[in-house]
Design an enzyme around this catalytic site. Structure first.
Site, PDB file in Angstrom:
ATOM      1  N   TYR A 122       0.818  -1.212   0.000  1.00 41.74           N
ATOM      2  CA  TYR A 122       0.000   0.000   0.000  1.00 41.74           C
ATOM      3  C   TYR A 122       0.854   1.266   0.000  1.00 41.74           C
ATOM      4  O   TYR A 122       0.337   2.358   0.227  1.00 41.74           O
ATOM      5  CB  TYR A 122      -0.903   0.031   1.238  1.00 41.74           C
ATOM      6  CG  TYR A 122      -2.047  -0.957   1.244  1.00 41.74           C
ATOM      7  CD1 TYR A 122      -1.823  -2.325   1.187  1.00 41.74           C
ATOM      8  CD2 TYR A 122      -3.364  -0.524   1.362  1.00 41.74           C
ATOM      9  CE1 TYR A 122      -2.867  -3.231   1.228  1.00 41.74           C
ATOM     10  CE2 TYR A 122      -4.422  -1.424   1.405  1.00 41.74           C
ATOM     11  CZ  TYR A 122      -4.164  -2.771   1.335  1.00 41.74           C
ATOM     12  OH  TYR A 122      -5.206  -3.660   1.386  1.00 41.74           O
ATOM     13  N   LYS A 173       5.664 -14.028   4.517  1.00 39.22           N
ATOM     14  CA  LYS A 173       5.784 -14.916   3.353  1.00 39.22           C
ATOM     15  C   LYS A 173       7.219 -14.851   2.856  1.00 39.22           C
ATOM     16  O   LYS A 173       7.499 -14.598   1.677  1.00 39.22           O
ATOM     17  CB  LYS A 173       4.766 -14.469   2.288  1.00 39.22           C
ATOM     18  CG  LYS A 173       4.635 -15.375   1.091  1.00 39.22           C
ATOM     19  CD  LYS A 173       4.024 -16.739   1.387  1.00 39.22           C
ATOM     20  CE  LYS A 173       4.054 -17.601   0.135  1.00 39.22           C
ATOM     21  NZ  LYS A 173       3.718 -19.011   0.403  1.00 39.22           N
ATOM     22  N   ASP A 206       0.088 -18.359   4.151  1.00 41.18           N
ATOM     23  CA  ASP A 206      -0.833 -19.374   3.610  1.00 41.18           C
ATOM     24  C   ASP A 206      -1.161 -20.416   4.669  1.00 41.18           C
ATOM     25  O   ASP A 206      -2.326 -20.735   4.925  1.00 41.18           O
ATOM     26  CB  ASP A 206      -0.265 -20.008   2.317  1.00 41.18           C
ATOM     27  CG  ASP A 206       1.190 -20.433   2.425  1.00 41.18           C
ATOM     28  OD1 ASP A 206       1.845 -20.154   3.456  1.00 41.18           O
ATOM     29  OD2 ASP A 206       1.693 -21.058   1.466  1.00 41.18           O
TER      30      ASP A 206
END
Ligand code: NAD
Ligand code: IPM
Ligand code: MN
Length: 356
Positions: A122, A173, A206
């Site tokens: 963002y 991640k 995930d």
């Protein structure tokens, strides 16, 4: 003390009036002294005048207001959400509201999701190379700076420790996105050393989502980057029973300026029907009252909300037959009843004066 109110678009226009009604009621009962001003920032203004967040708005907010209460932004006439980025992301970034707290109240306990709110994907860094009028190459950079990640992680760990939460997980991640992943891991591990009372762990986003949906009970505190936190908070809302229930606070710990808003958007599919669930907005009001040092009124509101949720006034998103207005009336009735039962704070004071 003054609050800036931005109802925004769609059901934002429907869930903010209940917030103002309840704020007026609690203000009168507890003498809160909170004034507010409503601003028409949103899709209509953007379409009619091209203005999203007006010039000078950020300075005005930080100089004259203690907080913003926002309903929602989003309008089918502006499919790229340009006005929403300008207004909402403009306030989050421009006021350095880098902590986004989105609590999940689940049958297994509360999971405090902390989302970094100003950087990452963002950050607004990127661009498009047009090929034949179409996007040929598109870049959105994930940008994190060490000072922001440090102050964010430190704040989250301090809050979790103060609230006697035991466990905190960094959701990342780093196997696929190694550069920002490494920065987050380095900072998280370093900052954790100052909080021996917290048990830290790290999970890939995930597998975290998989585990959260299967069994949220091990989780207490979650610390994560901007986009992951956005997605996790909607998954968490589904676990709670729907987006009509999820509240949030965006905070700048240094200035204490904060923005409160439900997690949900403008819900064009139900806008204008009078059935939007105002619970998330009202719970965001409770978070605002807590932040402004009004823990007593916030607790009264939270009890009224919990009771109203179990009543006939629950809205259709929860399987009920209530409406926005009916649910709000149920909440205000319960607030009034609780204050009647225990003797109203201000009214009791006034009577004492009269009898003296
Ligand atoms: P949404 O959150 O608006 O709606 C998703 C689903 O949840 C819809 O079926 C909706 O009816 C339901 N829902 C949401 N809030 C509800 C409530 N209070 N009561 C009952 N049902 C509720 O997400 P969307 O449809 O993906 O987005 C609509 C618009 O809102 C888009 O323009 C999007 O960009 C914007 N948006 C804004 C914000 C924000 O202002 N903070 C957040 C999310 C999405
Ligand atoms: C949210 C919303 C916003 C976000 C959008 C409307 C920009 O989804 O507040 O969760 O991604 O932060
Ligand atoms: Mn979201």
């Amino acid at each position: 003390m003054k609050i800036a109110v931005v109802p925004g678009d769609g059901i934002g226009q429907e869930v903010v009036p209940p917030v103002l009604d309840v704020l007026a009621l609690l203000g009168e009962e507890f003498g809160l002294g909170i004034e507010y001003e409503v601003f028409g920032w949103g899709a209509d203004q953007w379409l009619s005048s091209g203005v999203g967040l007006p010039e000078g708005a950020l300075d005005m907010l930080s100089a004259q207001y203690s907080a913003v209460f926002l309903g929602a932004l989003g309008d089918p006439r502006i499919p790229d959400m340009a006005h929403g980025r300008d207004i909402l992301l403009g306030m989050r970034r421009g006021l350095d509201l880098y902590v986004n707290h989105r609590p999940l109240t689940l049958p297994t306990g509360v999971v405090d999701v902390y989302r970094e709110n100003t950087q990452g994907l963002y950050a607004g860094v990127g661009g498009t190379v047009l090929q034949g009028g179409l996007a040929g190459v598109a870049i959105d950079e994930c940008v994190y700076t060490r000072p922001t990640v440090e102050k964010f992680v430190r704040y989250c760990l301090r809050r979790l420790a103060e609230e006697e939460r035991g466990r905190v997980v960094l959701v990342h991640k780093s196997n696929a996105v190694p550069h920002t992943g490494r920065l987050w891991q380095e900072v998280f591990r370093r900052e954790l050393e100052d909080f021996p009372q917290l048990e830290g762990s790290e999970e890939y986003v995930d597998s975290f989502c998989y585990n959260l949906v299967r069994d949220p009970s091990p989780y207490e505190g979650v610390v994560t980057s901007n986009l992951f936190g956005d997605i996790i908070s909607d998954i968490g809302a589904a676990l709670m029973g729907g987006l009509g229930l999820a509240a949030s606070a965006s905070i700048c710990p240094e200035t204490e300026f904060a923005l409160f808003e439900p997690v949900h958007g403008s819900a064009p599919d139900i806008a204008g029907k009078g059935v939007a669930n105002p619970y998330a907005a009202l719970l965001s009001l409770a978070m605002m009252l807590d932040h402004l040092g009004h823990g007593g009124p916030s607790a009264v509101l939270r009890r009224a909300l919990a009771g109203a949720l179990r009543s006939d006034a629950a809205t259709p998103d929860l399987g009920g037959r209530g409406t926005t207005a009916l649910f709000t009336a149920e909440v205000t009735t319960r607030i009034t009843r609780e204050l009647d039962d225990r003797g109203r704070p201000r009214r009791a004071g006034a009577e004492e004066v009269r009898h003296a």
